[in-house]
Design a protein around this motif. Structure first.
Motif, PDB file in Angstrom:
ATOM      1  N   GLN A   1       0.605  -1.163   0.139  1.00  0.00           N
ATOM      2  CA  GLN A   1       0.054  -0.040  -0.028  1.00  0.00           C
ATOM      3  C   GLN A   1       1.040   1.192  -0.089  1.00  0.00           C
ATOM      4  O   GLN A   1       0.433   2.276  -0.449  1.00  0.00           O
ATOM      5  CB  GLN A   1      -1.043  -0.048   1.262  1.00  0.00           C
ATOM      6  CG  GLN A   1      -1.985  -0.868   1.314  1.00  0.00           C
ATOM      7  CD  GLN A   1      -2.821  -0.980   2.412  1.00  0.00           C
ATOM      8  OE1 GLN A   1      -2.718  -0.192   3.109  1.00  0.00           O
ATOM      9  NE2 GLN A   1      -4.201  -1.612   2.220  1.00  0.00           N
ATOM     10  N   GLY A   2       1.807   1.172   0.664  1.00  0.00           N
ATOM     11  CA  GLY A   2       2.799   2.451   0.830  1.00  0.00           C
ATOM     12  C   GLY A   2       3.499   2.477  -0.688  1.00  0.00           C
ATOM     13  O   GLY A   2       3.598   3.801  -0.937  1.00  0.00           O
TER      14      GLY A   2
ATOM     15  N   LEU B   1       3.193   5.743  -2.980  1.00  0.00           N
ATOM     16  CA  LEU B   1       4.347   6.423  -3.555  1.00  0.00           C
ATOM     17  C   LEU B   1       4.150   6.723  -5.020  1.00  0.00           C
ATOM     18  O   LEU B   1       4.600   7.640  -5.645  1.00  0.00           O
ATOM     19  CB  LEU B   1       5.730   5.765  -3.202  1.00  0.00           C
ATOM     20  CG  LEU B   1       6.078   5.872  -1.616  1.00  0.00           C
ATOM     21  CD1 LEU B   1       7.255   5.169  -1.402  1.00  0.00           C
ATOM     22  CD2 LEU B   1       6.389   7.697  -1.534  1.00  0.00           C
ATOM     23  N   ALA B   2       3.604   5.533  -5.692  1.00  0.00           N
ATOM     24  CA  ALA B   2       3.723   5.493  -7.162  1.00  0.00           C
ATOM     25  C   ALA B   2       2.596   6.777  -7.745  1.00  0.00           C
ATOM     26  O   ALA B   2       2.709   7.346  -8.777  1.00  0.00           O
ATOM     27  CB  ALA B   2       3.026   4.351  -7.641  1.00  0.00           C
ATOM     28  N   LEU B   3       1.602   6.602  -6.870  1.00  0.00           N
ATOM     29  CA  LEU B   3       0.396   7.631  -7.060  1.00  0.00           C
ATOM     30  C   LEU B   3       1.086   9.017  -7.078  1.00  0.00           C
ATOM     31  O   LEU B   3       0.699  10.059  -7.894  1.00  0.00           O
ATOM     32  CB  LEU B   3      -0.790   7.506  -6.271  1.00  0.00           C
ATOM     33  CG  LEU B   3      -1.652   6.141  -6.780  1.00  0.00           C
ATOM     34  CD1 LEU B   3      -2.666   5.925  -5.694  1.00  0.00           C
ATOM     35  CD2 LEU B   3      -2.008   6.515  -8.322  1.00  0.00           C
ATOM     36  N   MET B   4       1.826   9.314  -5.836  1.00  0.00           N
ATOM     37  CA  MET B   4       2.341  10.488  -5.659  1.00  0.00           C
ATOM     38  C   MET B   4       3.481  10.942  -6.757  1.00  0.00           C
ATOM     39  O   MET B   4       3.229  12.346  -7.122  1.00  0.00           O
ATOM     40  CB  MET B   4       3.067  10.773  -4.420  1.00  0.00           C
ATOM     41  CG  MET B   4       1.835  10.599  -3.164  1.00  0.00           C
ATOM     42  SD  MET B   4       2.704  11.036  -1.581  1.00  0.00           S
ATOM     43  CE  MET B   4       3.285  12.606  -1.514  1.00  0.00           C
TER      44      MET B   4
ATOM     45  N   ARG C   1       9.555  11.445   5.120  1.00  0.00           N
ATOM     46  CA  ARG C   1       8.263  12.309   5.078  1.00  0.00           C
ATOM     47  C   ARG C   1       7.774  12.405   3.651  1.00  0.00           C
ATOM     48  O   ARG C   1       8.563  13.145   2.917  1.00  0.00           O
ATOM     49  CB  ARG C   1       8.290  13.361   5.720  1.00  0.00           C
ATOM     50  CG  ARG C   1       8.635  13.629   7.409  1.00  0.00           C
ATOM     51  CD  ARG C   1       8.934  14.832   7.719  1.00  0.00           C
ATOM     52  NE  ARG C   1       8.826  14.705   9.120  1.00  0.00           N
ATOM     53  CZ  ARG C   1       9.834  14.664  10.168  1.00  0.00           C
ATOM     54  NH1 ARG C   1      10.936  14.258   9.349  1.00  0.00           N
ATOM     55  NH2 ARG C   1       9.610  14.837  11.411  1.00  0.00           N
ATOM     56  N   ALA C   2       6.745  11.689   3.297  1.00  0.00           N
ATOM     57  CA  ALA C   2       6.351  11.809   1.706  1.00  0.00           C
ATOM     58  C   ALA C   2       5.950  13.067   1.175  1.00  0.00           C
ATOM     59  O   ALA C   2       6.597  13.615   0.164  1.00  0.00           O
ATOM     60  CB  ALA C   2       5.467  10.634   1.369  1.00  0.00           C
ATOM     61  N   MET C   3       4.983  13.797   1.856  1.00  0.00           N
ATOM     62  CA  MET C   3       4.735  14.980   1.332  1.00  0.00           C
ATOM     63  C   MET C   3       5.753  16.174   1.538  1.00  0.00           C
ATOM     64  O   MET C   3       5.691  17.076   0.775  1.00  0.00           O
ATOM     65  CB  MET C   3       3.326  15.302   2.084  1.00  0.00           C
ATOM     66  CG  MET C   3       2.199  14.454   1.912  1.00  0.00           C
ATOM     67  SD  MET C   3       0.403  14.937   2.717  1.00  0.00           S
ATOM     68  CE  MET C   3       0.187  16.675   1.792  1.00  0.00           C
ATOM     69  N   LEU C   4       6.512  16.161   2.651  1.00  0.00           N
ATOM     70  CA  LEU C   4       7.574  17.182   2.612  1.00  0.00           C
ATOM     71  C   LEU C   4       8.598  17.013   1.420  1.00  0.00           C
ATOM     72  O   LEU C   4       8.904  17.915   1.077  1.00  0.00           O
ATOM     73  CB  LEU C   4       8.349  16.747   4.087  1.00  0.00           C
ATOM     74  CG  LEU C   4       9.335  17.684   4.266  1.00  0.00           C
ATOM     75  CD1 LEU C   4       9.113  19.246   4.444  1.00  0.00           C
ATOM     76  CD2 LEU C   4      10.176  17.341   5.516  1.00  0.00           C
ATOM     77  N   SER C   5       8.867  15.766   1.082  1.00  0.00           N
ATOM     78  CA  SER C   5       9.836  15.308   0.161  1.00  0.00           C
ATOM     79  C   SER C   5       9.577  16.097  -1.163  1.00  0.00           C
ATOM     80  O   SER C   5      10.019  16.497  -1.813  1.00  0.00           O
ATOM     81  CB  SER C   5      10.224  13.924   0.273  1.00  0.00           C
ATOM     82  OG  SER C   5      10.731  13.689   1.387  1.00  0.00           O
TER      83      SER C   5
END
Length: 633
Positions: free
Chosen positions: A16-17, A21-24, A73-77
């Motif tokens: 799921q992670g 990440l792929a969608l982001m 942190r995904a959104m931060l990165s």
């Protein structure tokens, strides 16, 4: 909320992670394209050629991936990566708004000028509205909030694989930005859209980031160092002849002729093509050739790349010796470029460039200043209502402007005029369709090829007419005038050339164009000789009675044997004999030293070029407020 979901779910279910990440990453690529205004918002580009979108977003994705590995942190990165891209796009928008052209790699050298007075200069271009700065402040607040509150997407352990992956992504990004050649397998004109002569078109089709990377990878690598020993060897062999070439005394400026050079777009003598051996499409060229010097002209390009030939003519430097300068006006950053213009200026000439097109195209605005032109009369300075013929300004309008600029008193003048009427594509409707349809076509040329060939012949017939009209007016002037006329390259009529073939059986990439040098007031004995475009300034200076530049004297000595080596970049390479190969090698070093301003140091004092005051930045002419935007009359 999204971050909390991604964090908690990815820890329990890694797939799921990975999906999040792929969608982001996909959303990041689409947002990059949306901000770009080019690749991302064209649905056909997204579905037919997704590589355009991904290639444009790849630098940001690599940065986001590396940040994610270190911050977890995904959104931060992804937010930081997008902010970095946004900064590039914001600077690009400022440049487009003020100069009309997008960023090119050389622009980033301005960063090094910020501590040399550049901050005040560049600060004048920043927006005056408070909204952009408020938006930047909001981004900073958002980044700080994400840094403080966003849950981690990736687990802290195992740490080693995560840090290893982050390091690998960071190395990939650094090598990409540094222009390491393996990346050229993706960032090239075969995979993406690359028009080296137009940064605007390249950025529009492939995206700004892709265009920057392609220019960097394809044309941004450093020049080889000149061999001073090889240069000395050639100068030593030519020493006696150089002294003879430069023995003639200087001519007073009031005795020098005016000089008009016409670079005629895509012009060549059609009689080198099968089916046109007896055609009369260029009668004025034939008439003037009976009283001047003319012949075949070897140029360093085919079908496009006008500035390659233009650079050779204005500098006397062969691009054969500068493999890193595929498109010199986009790559040269020197404030002073030695050549024909500066030599003429040092002899008292007023130097003017004339071109009925946007001055920013091919980066001529900056390049012509470095080359030494006093003024650049471009499209906006032409009289209102100057007509087009087909897609571009008619050659008649260019001739009118040449005659307007010529003065009957004052210092001698050098006018360099660049035509555009015969520029491709050749499928547009001309002003006189009946005249176009009357153009002869060889057997076997049909359909679209026939239409394009007739359109081309229609336009170069006009170029020939304007050559005749200009020469006739110059012949009646009280002041003597030299007229140099040449074609920058053959047109990109590839299918026609392949179908008809050339009279000499040659390859179209090696076929020469046409040149003519004449004093319209004199009936001289005709002379035919084949030269290369980089030899023209030396011959022109000799005809004008100017003998004080040792480099141009050298080009007259070695040029004739080296001329056939000049050809389009993809043309078959001729195999010179040992002596010619040695001269070619030595001339490469001489040329590189010349461009670097280091050649005269190798010459004996009595054979050096004169100390041109115009060759130093501190002796630049007063800035013309219309330079590059078109000088007023």
């Amino acid at each position: 909320m999204v971050a909390a979901f991604t964090a908690s779910s990815s820890l329990r279910r890694p797939w799921q992670g990975a999906l999040v990440l792929a969608l982001m990453a996909l959303a990041f690529a689409l947002l990059t394209g949306l901000v770009d205004g080019g690749v991302g918002v064209a649905p056909q580009r997204l579905f037919d050629q997704p590589v355009y979108v991904l290639a444009n977003a790849l630098p940001g994705l690599l940065l986001a991936g590396a940040l994610l590995a270190f911050t977890r942190r995904a959104m931060l990165s992804f937010g930081l990566a997008f902010a970095a891209e946004g900064t590039v796009y914001a600077v690009n928008q400022l440049k487009v708004a003020n100069l009309g052209t997008p960023l090119i790699p050389a622009d980033f050298q301005m960063v090094g000028q910020l501590n040399k007075g550049g901050t005040h200069l560049l600060g004048a271009y920043l927006p005056h509205s408070p909204w952009p700065y408020l938006a930047m402040l909001a981004v900073i607040v958002l980044v700080i909030t994400l840094w403080r509150r966003e849950p981690r997407l990736l687990p802290e352990r195992p740490r080693a694989p995560r840090l290893l992956a982050g390091t690998a992504l960071l190395i990939a990004l650094v090598t990409l930005l540094a222009g390491t050649m393996p990346w050229a397998r993706l960032y090239n004109g075969r995979t993406l859209w690359l028009e080296p002569w137009s940064a605007t078109s390249t950025a529009t089709h492939s995206g700004l980031l892709s265009s920057l990377l392609m220019y960097r990878l394809q044309y941004g690598h450093g020049a080889r160092k000149p061999d001073q020993a090889a240069a000395r060897e050639l100068l030593s062999r030519a020493d006696d002849n150089l002294r003879q070439q430069m023995a003639t005394g200087a001519v007073a400026s009031d005795g020098l002729p005016d000089i008009v050079v016409v670079q005629s777009e895509s012009f060549f003598d059609p009689r080198i093509l099968n089916g046109y051996q007896h055609a009369q499409i260029t009668p004025n060229l034939d008439r003037l050739a009976r009283h001047g010097v003319s012949g075949a002209l070897h140029v360093p390009t085919f079908g496009g790349g006008t500035i390659r030939t233009e650079f050779e003519v204005l500098t006397g430097l062969s691009l054969r010796y500068f493999q890193d300068l595929q498109f010199p006006y986009l790559q040269l950053n020197a404030k002073v470029v030695p050549g024909l213009v500066r030599t003429l200026r040092s002899n008292g000439y007023e130097t003017v460039a004339i071109h009925g097109n946007d001055p920013s195209f091919w980066n001529r605005t900056s390049a012509f200043k470095a080359i030494g032109f006093d003024r650049f009369v471009s499209q906006s300075a032409f009289p209102a209502g100057t007509a087009n013929d087909g897609q571009y300004m008619a050659d008649r309008g260019m001739t009118d402007e040449i005659l307007t600029q010529l003065k009957d008193s004052g210092p001698p003048q050098f006018l360099f005029a660049i035509s555009i009427e015969a520029h491709g594509p050749y499928d547009t409707m001309p002003a006189d369709a009946a005249e176009r349809d009357a153009m002869p076509v060889p057997a076997g040329i049909t359909g679209k090829d026939k239409l394009e060939l007739q359109n081309y012949l229609y336009h170069i017939h006009h170029a020939d007419q304007e050559l005749g009209r200009l020469a006739d007016v110059l012949a009646k002037r009280e002041r003597p005038t030299l007229l140099l006329f040449y074609g920058d390259h053959l047109p990109a009529l590839t299918h026609t050339f392949q179908t008809a073939g050339f009279v000499d059986g040659g390859d179209m990439l090696n076929e020469p164009g046409t040149w003519l040098l004449v004093d319209p007031r004199m009936a001289a004995k005709p002379e035919r000789t084949a030269v290369a475009s980089w030899m023209l300034p030396g011959l022109l200076l000799q005809a004008a009675g100017i003998h004080d530049d040792s480099y141009f004297a050298l080009t007259r000595l070695v040029g004739p044997e080296l001329a056939p080596l000049t050809h389009a970049p993809d043309a078959p390479e001729p195999a010179p004999d040992a002596d010619l190969a040695r001269t070619d090698r030595d001339m490469a070093s001489v040329s590189q030293l010349r461009l670097d301003g280091k050649l005269d140091a190798l010459l004996p004092p009595d054979t050096r070029a004169i100390a041109h005051q115009a060759d130093t930045p501190e002796h630049e002419p007063q800035a013309d407020p219309h330079l590059g935007a078109g000088a007023t009359h």
